[in-house]
Motif scaffolding. Sequence first.
Motif, PDB file in Angstrom:
ATOM      1  N   GLY A   1       0.658  -1.564   0.042  1.00 35.85           N
ATOM      2  CA  GLY A   1      -0.243  -0.128  -0.097  1.00 35.85           C
ATOM      3  C   GLY A   1       0.924   1.056   0.192  1.00 35.85           C
TER       4      GLY A   1
ATOM      5  N   CYS B   1      -7.742  -1.522  -1.966  1.00 34.56           N
ATOM      6  CA  CYS B   1      -7.209  -1.788  -1.235  1.00 34.56           C
ATOM      7  C   CYS B   1      -8.179  -3.255  -1.730  1.00 34.56           C
TER       8      CYS B   1
ATOM      9  N   HIS C   1      -2.332  -2.630  -2.174  1.00 34.30           N
ATOM     10  CA  HIS C   1      -2.753  -3.922  -0.916  1.00 34.30           C
ATOM     11  C   HIS C   1      -3.034  -5.001  -0.866  1.00 34.30           C
TER      12      HIS C   1
END
Length: 247
Positions: A37, A184, A212
Amino acid sequence: MKNLLIIVFTLLSSSLLAQEVISTTKGNITIHPIVHGTLAIEYDGMTIYVDPYGGAEGFEGLNDADLILITDIHGDHLNKETLEALNTSKSHFIVPQAVADQLGGIDNAKIETLDNDKSTTFKGIEITALPMYNLPENEESRHPKGRGNGYLLNIADKVIYISGDTEDIPEMRALQNIDIAFVCMNIPYTMTINQASDAVLAFKPTIVYPFHFRGQGGLADVEKFKSIVNAKNENIEVRIRNWYPKN
């Protein structure tokens, strides 16, 4: 829009640092996917690090950060080992209060706390903190509402969304006019690819980067995420990049 982005590979210390250059009305934004991330953004002589993680070597070839955004207290977001290895002596931090409480050793004068739904500016960039949390909201949530921040960055005529660790919450689904989104998708911590694709189809960013996406079972199937999104909206440009260069 597809012509906005040019991929450039620069040889640095025997490794390749990917650069994605996006044109704006006031100059270029350069985005560097780093790991998981973590990313860096360069604009108008300024360098922004988001969730520095994975060691200082991932930032080789980049200028020291003028601004550091941190989304949450977990070690893949607030990573003190990486922060201590980087030169942050001139960095301004924007973080949620829970992160500020754990940033020992950083000059407090350089730490600005930002609560969900609040905004601030840094050198002409408007930054808004958005909620990021797991559903259902309960005491067992890995990411309770109000502890961490997603971020909106208004840079020139572009709006960049950084999801933080979240599920497909109403606040994300209600976003509008997003040019670039980092979303994500790793279970059991955030979203499945089906949840992530459904949310992306709801708020319709021009470009979306799945990031992520390493979870307990390994890496999420981001190619399948792309196929789900584009089967229903071919105008959303899904950009798959190598966020896990050591895998």
